[in-house]
Design a protein around this motif. Structure first.
Motif, PDB file in Angstrom:
ATOM      1  N   UNK A  17       0.812  -1.207   0.000  1.00  0.00           N
ATOM      2  CA  UNK A  17       0.000   0.000   0.000  1.00  0.00           C
ATOM      3  C   UNK A  17       0.854   1.270   0.000  1.00  0.00           C
ATOM      4  N   UNK A  18       2.062   1.204   0.593  1.00  0.00           N
ATOM      5  CA  UNK A  18       2.919   2.399   0.668  1.00  0.00           C
ATOM      6  C   UNK A  18       3.735   2.623  -0.600  1.00  0.00           C
ATOM      7  N   UNK A  50       4.784   6.097   0.627  1.00  0.00           N
ATOM      8  CA  UNK A  50       3.743   6.953   1.173  1.00  0.00           C
ATOM      9  C   UNK A  50       3.814   6.939   2.696  1.00  0.00           C
ATOM     10  N   UNK A  51       3.582   8.093   3.297  1.00  0.00           N
ATOM     11  CA  UNK A  51       3.516   8.177   4.756  1.00  0.00           C
ATOM     12  C   UNK A  51       2.318   7.351   5.214  1.00  0.00           C
ATOM     13  N   UNK A  52       2.550   6.475   6.177  1.00  0.00           N
ATOM     14  CA  UNK A  52       1.494   5.591   6.649  1.00  0.00           C
ATOM     15  C   UNK A  52       1.751   5.204   8.096  1.00  0.00           C
ATOM     16  N   UNK A  53       0.781   4.533   8.706  1.00  0.00           N
ATOM     17  CA  UNK A  53       0.974   4.000  10.056  1.00  0.00           C
ATOM     18  C   UNK A  53       0.176   2.705  10.180  1.00  0.00           C
ATOM     19  N   UNK A  54       0.462   2.000  11.251  1.00  0.00           N
ATOM     20  CA  UNK A  54      -0.245   0.758  11.585  1.00  0.00           C
ATOM     21  C   UNK A  54      -0.808   0.946  12.990  1.00  0.00           C
ATOM     22  N   UNK A 115      -2.993  -6.113   5.829  1.00  0.00           N
ATOM     23  CA  UNK A 115      -3.249  -4.914   5.026  1.00  0.00           C
ATOM     24  C   UNK A 115      -4.273  -3.960   5.648  1.00  0.00           C
ATOM     25  N   UNK A 116      -5.280  -4.497   6.336  1.00  0.00           N
ATOM     26  CA  UNK A 116      -6.295  -3.615   6.921  1.00  0.00           C
ATOM     27  C   UNK A 116      -5.785  -2.838   8.132  1.00  0.00           C
ATOM     28  N   UNK A 117      -4.565  -3.133   8.602  1.00  0.00           N
ATOM     29  CA  UNK A 117      -3.954  -2.369   9.696  1.00  0.00           C
ATOM     30  C   UNK A 117      -3.082  -1.227   9.165  1.00  0.00           C
ATOM     31  N   UNK A 118      -3.015  -1.060   7.843  1.00  0.00           N
ATOM     32  CA  UNK A 118      -2.208  -0.008   7.239  1.00  0.00           C
ATOM     33  C   UNK A 118      -3.097   1.162   6.858  1.00  0.00           C
ATOM     34  N   UNK A 119      -2.804   2.326   7.433  1.00  0.00           N
ATOM     35  CA  UNK A 119      -3.541   3.545   7.108  1.00  0.00           C
ATOM     36  C   UNK A 119      -2.615   4.490   6.352  1.00  0.00           C
ATOM     37  N   UNK A 123      -1.286  10.767   0.294  1.00  0.00           N
ATOM     38  CA  UNK A 123      -1.392  10.090  -0.995  1.00  0.00           C
ATOM     39  C   UNK A 123      -0.252  10.427  -1.954  1.00  0.00           C
ATOM     40  N   UNK A 124       0.592  11.361  -1.598  1.00  0.00           N
ATOM     41  CA  UNK A 124       1.737  11.736  -2.434  1.00  0.00           C
ATOM     42  C   UNK A 124       3.007  11.321  -1.731  1.00  0.00           C
ATOM     43  N   UNK A 125       3.925  10.680  -2.452  1.00  0.00           N
ATOM     44  CA  UNK A 125       5.234  10.370  -1.838  1.00  0.00           C
ATOM     45  C   UNK A 125       5.858  11.643  -1.286  1.00  0.00           C
TER      46      UNK A 125
END
Length: 126
Positions: A17-18, A50-54, A115-119, A123-125
């Motif tokens: 996803x990232x 992509x900036x993300x978190x779990x 995958x459902x734990x990834x937020x 949306x832009x690198x």
């Protein structure tokens, strides 16, 4: 099939996803382990994830090739071969490959990656 062995060349490459390329080296859904997963992430030269978190998962990143910048919460710092980074649950994070060779990271997730734990937070690198 030996569920205790994951042969590198048999592991398919997927896009996470990232935006990084992932090989899921050991995961409960395929191998029968219970409490964690291990993947190899590849970020190519000049690429940023992509900036993300779990929300639930704690991650450990271990750099095996290349160099880059780790974005971890409000921090930005250089990473290189041999470095290991703790990513607590809920902490925004991303990678930027600043080196002319692929940045390769071993990613250990506990509990195992889902995958459902990834937020995705951006949306832009970055």
């Amino acid at each position: 099939m030996n569920k205790n062995l994951s042969a590198y060349d048999d592991v398919p490459v997927i896009t996470a996803k990232d935006g990084s390329e992932i090989r899921e080296l050991m995961h409960p859904l395929q191998h029968g382990n219970k409490a964690q997963s291990l993947a190899e992430a590849t970020v190519y030269s000049g690429q940023r994830t992509l900036l993300h978190c779990h929300r639930v998962t704690e991650e450990l990143y271990h750099v095996t090739a290349g160099q880059g910048t780790m974005i971890l919460g409000d921090q930005r710092f250089p990473i290189a071969v041999g470095d290991t980074i703790l990513i607590p649950p809920g902490t925004p994070h991303a990678l930027h490959n600043t080196w002319p060779v692929p940045l390769r990271i071993l990613c250990c997730c506990s509990p195992a990656y889902a995958p459902d734990d990834t937020e995705i937070l951006d949306n832009e690198p970055r």
